[in-house]
Write an enzyme that holds these catalytic residues in place. Structure first.
Site, PDB file in Angstrom:
ATOM      1  N   GLU A 163      -3.414  -2.475  -5.706  1.00 41.22           N
ATOM      2  CA  GLU A 163      -4.290  -1.334  -5.068  1.00 41.22           C
ATOM      3  C   GLU A 163      -4.497   0.003  -5.772  1.00 41.22           C
ATOM      4  O   GLU A 163      -4.546   1.027  -5.164  1.00 41.22           O
ATOM      5  CB  GLU A 163      -3.936  -1.335  -3.489  1.00 41.22           C
ATOM      6  CG  GLU A 163      -4.401  -2.782  -3.015  1.00 41.22           C
ATOM      7  CD  GLU A 163      -3.613  -3.117  -1.536  1.00 41.22           C
ATOM      8  OE1 GLU A 163      -3.838  -3.993  -0.875  1.00 41.22           O
ATOM      9  OE2 GLU A 163      -2.562  -2.213  -1.084  1.00 41.22           O
ATOM     10  N   ASP A 178       4.378  -4.522   0.501  1.00 40.05           N
ATOM     11  CA  ASP A 178       3.963  -3.700   2.113  1.00 40.05           C
ATOM     12  C   ASP A 178       5.287  -3.565   2.696  1.00 40.05           C
ATOM     13  O   ASP A 178       6.056  -4.620   2.710  1.00 40.05           O
ATOM     14  CB  ASP A 178       3.027  -4.573   2.861  1.00 40.05           C
ATOM     15  CG  ASP A 178       1.724  -4.326   2.305  1.00 40.05           C
ATOM     16  OD1 ASP A 178       1.499  -3.605   1.283  1.00 40.05           O
ATOM     17  OD2 ASP A 178       0.737  -4.829   2.981  1.00 40.05           O
ATOM     18  N   HIS A 204       3.302   1.127   1.614  1.00 40.70           N
ATOM     19  CA  HIS A 204       4.106   0.239   0.465  1.00 40.70           C
ATOM     20  C   HIS A 204       5.456   0.858   0.289  1.00 40.70           C
ATOM     21  O   HIS A 204       5.826   1.976   0.609  1.00 40.70           O
ATOM     22  CB  HIS A 204       3.206   0.573  -0.668  1.00 40.70           C
ATOM     23  CG  HIS A 204       1.895  -0.072  -0.554  1.00 40.70           C
ATOM     24  ND1 HIS A 204       0.825   0.360  -1.421  1.00 40.70           N
ATOM     25  CD2 HIS A 204       1.488  -1.063  -0.145  1.00 40.70           C
ATOM     26  CE1 HIS A 204      -0.389  -0.358  -1.014  1.00 40.70           C
ATOM     27  NE2 HIS A 204       0.137  -1.562  -0.347  1.00 40.70           N
TER      28      HIS A 204
END
Length: 604
Positions: free
Chosen positions: A346, A370, A538
């Site tokens: 991401e 995550d 994260h």
């Protein structure tokens, strides 16, 4: 495990060296002459310690450069500086057993990480010089680390005490990380993913704090190179064959409406392998492309870290980046063992920077995840027929999980000398450990509703009992970057308990159960409070209890640490930090970082 070719890397050629500066009492006529051999021998012992213990990311021992002469005054200090510039010295360590002329002999380069080791012996006042020169560093705004043994030694004692060795190696690893980052690049592959703040790449952070540049490409570069076969065709065939043999495909968890055909899955596998080759070539270049007539593409972007946006502009139409990110972040592939390429999912550039820190400090692969959920003991018992958490996880667990990409080293199938799970530098990983990591991982057709363009997701469960450190850099308006650290252990749950909890999220993603070490204070009063104080969605997990290295590196870059559970005895910062307060070290750290400013941010 054999290798048919050497993987491309930016860590080749002339890498930054560590310079050793033997300083000496400049008074000729008896004083200096009596100290020449002792001083130069001390420098030699320090150089041997560093070269025998610290490695570049490519596995080679770090090179040390000792000044041609002892440094007794400004003329010899200037000659040393010219020598260091010729020989690409990026870190300096001044050593002495005696009094020297402080500001005349000090290293004045404001950008080079520096430390001073004053030998603790009473025959000559090495400790007096150490105090004097550190005061000079503090007064001139050029922070340096002070190294001084706890116990007095005889002048002829050639031993380096354990506490001195630890500080020297701590500083050397962190200083080298600073030098390795300088002048390199972060490659932003795409832009902001799903509004995630970490993927809004902040140029000032990379430039002013890390000394790096940001390179940008659009994700259309991938489809362009895929359509035009702009990758090494022979390596592609080798990689695809390796994947078919070593990456077992697991269950398809899609409903009947979401399942893709075998033909479609084979096409996705092919595209995933091409994406991995292309991302690596974009980061570090590939001479094979020049042989194909693609001289511009062959150069790469000198990127030691990167991020792939993926969602959603790419993943709605093409296979996701899960395989690409997972295999590049791993310490091995079809070419054998090699240094991991740091790739953030991401395009979370802040997590990429944190991963880069962990990699450069330990030379190991890093887990991107995550920080998904806090599971309290009560919630686990309720969901799992009364099962009681105990041991490291007695206060609850943090569920580290992400949609596919996490290094395969994170399985925990590598072991240390005591047989505990760990992640090791690639040159220490055995063939059987590579095989175990591969066997512990399955690859699943991605969930179609999340990823309409398809792709493959990794699944594994990290072995319990691994000492580990969870970290994250966050950007704060008006403050800049700030780092948080949580040392702890991975936890292994019984299979049925794991499945119940894991299936609450997604069974195609890799899971690490993490329990932070609690101190009973502040953010570490409970596992819940660690989750509650975490600054972003994260995190990064590094093998080992290495929070102290992150703290030292952060101080070199002027990044304050606002949350950690590292014992005070292991914290090592420049001596100037003491002048900003000794009662509350966390508060002093903020003041010192603000005062000195980002390492590359004040026009030095």
């Amino acid at each position: 495990m054999t290798s048919s070719q050497v993987s491309p890397s930016v860590f080749q050629g002339e890498l930054p060296k560590i310079g050793i500066r033997p300083t000496i009492d400049g008074r000729l006529g008896g004083v200096r002459e009596s100290l020449e051999d002792q001083t130069m021998n001390l420098a030699q012992r320090v150089a041997e310690l560093i070269s025998g213990s610290v490695h570049y990311p490519n596995g080679e021992p770090v090179q040390c450069v000792i000044a041609d002469t002892c440094i007794g005054g400004v003329a010899e200090a200037t000659a040393c500086e010219e020598q260091f510039r010729r020989e690409n010295v990026g870190v300096s360590l001044t050593v002495t057993p005696c009094w020297c002329y402080g500001s005349e002999t000090m290293d004045m380069d404001p950008l080079r990480p520096k430390a001073v080791f004053g030998f603790n012996g009473t025959e000559r006042p090495g400790a007096v010089y150490l105090a004097a020169v550190l005061a000079g560093h503090t007064q001139k705004g050029i922070p340096a680390f002070g190294i001084y043994g706890q116990d007095v030694q005889d002048a002829g004692d050639a031993n380096l005490p354990a506490d001195v060795q630890a500080k020297i190696l701590n500083f050397a690893r962190c200083g080298l990380a600073v030098a390795l980052m300088r002048g390199k690049a972060y490659l932003s592959m795409g832009g902001t993913s799903m509004g995630i703040a970490g993927s809004m790449v902040d140029y000032a952070f990379w430039e002013q704090w890390l000394g790096m540049r940001v390179e940008d490409i659009d994700m259309s570069e991938f489809i362009g190179r895929m359509n035009k076969d702009q990758f090494d065709q022979d390596e592609y065939q080798q990689a695809l064959a390796w994947v078919k043999e070593n990456c077992p495909e697991g269950d398809d968890y899609n409903g009947e409406d979401g399942k893709r055909s075998r033909e479609q899955l084979d096409t996705e596998w092919s595209d995933c392998v091409k994406m991995a080759l292309i991302a690596r070539d974009l980061m570090v270049g590939n001479p094979k492309l020049a042989e194909m007539g693609l001289r511009e593409q062959a150069q790469g972007h000198q990127a030691i870290a990167s991020g792939f946006q993926g969602q959603r502009q790419w993943t709605d139409h093409f296979p996701n980046g899960d395989f690409m990110e997972a295999i590049l972040n791993t310490s091995f592939d079809w070419n054998g063992r090699r240094a991991p390429y740091i790739v953030a999912t991401e395009n979370d550039a802040l997590n990429a920077a944190t991963m880069l820190f962990g990699h450069l400090l330990t030379n190991t692969a890093q887990v991107f995840a995550d920080l998904r959920t806090y599971w309290s003991p009560e919630a686990v018992a309720s969901a799992c027929e009364g099962f009681q958490l105990d041991g490291a996880g007695a206060d609850g667990l943090l569920h580290l999980i992400n949609s596919g990409p996490a290094t395969l080293d994170g399985t925990g199938e590598q072991t240390d000398a005591e047989g505990k799970p760990t992640m090791k530098p690639f040159w220490e990983i055995a063939d059987e450990e590579v095989e175990k990591c591969l066997q512990a991982t399955t690859w699943h057709p991605s969930i179609t509703e999340y990823f309409p363009g398809g792709g493959m997701s990794t699944r594994y469960r990290t072995r319990g009992g691994m000492p580990a450190t969870m970290t994250r850099i966050n950007l704060v308006a008006g403050l800049g970057p700030a780092l948080q650290i949580a040392e702890g252990h991975t936890v292994e749950l019984p299979g049925q308990v794991h499945d119940v909890l894991d299936n609450r999220t997604n069974p195609t993603w890799p899971t690490t159960w993490f329990a932070p070490s609690l101190t009973g204070k502040g953010a570490f009063t409970s596992t819940y409070e660690v989750m509650n104080h975490w600054g972003a969605n994260h995190c990064v997990m590094t093998a080992g209890h290495v929070g102290h290295l992150f703290i030292t590196l952060a101080s070199l870059l002027r990044i304050p640490v606002y949350m950690h559970n590292v014992d005070a005895s292991r914290v090592f910062r420049p001596s100037a930090w003491n002048a900003f307060g000794t009662e509350n070290a966390e508060s002093a750290d903020f003041r010192a970082c603000q005062n000195f400013g980002p390492l590359y941010g004040r026009g030095h």
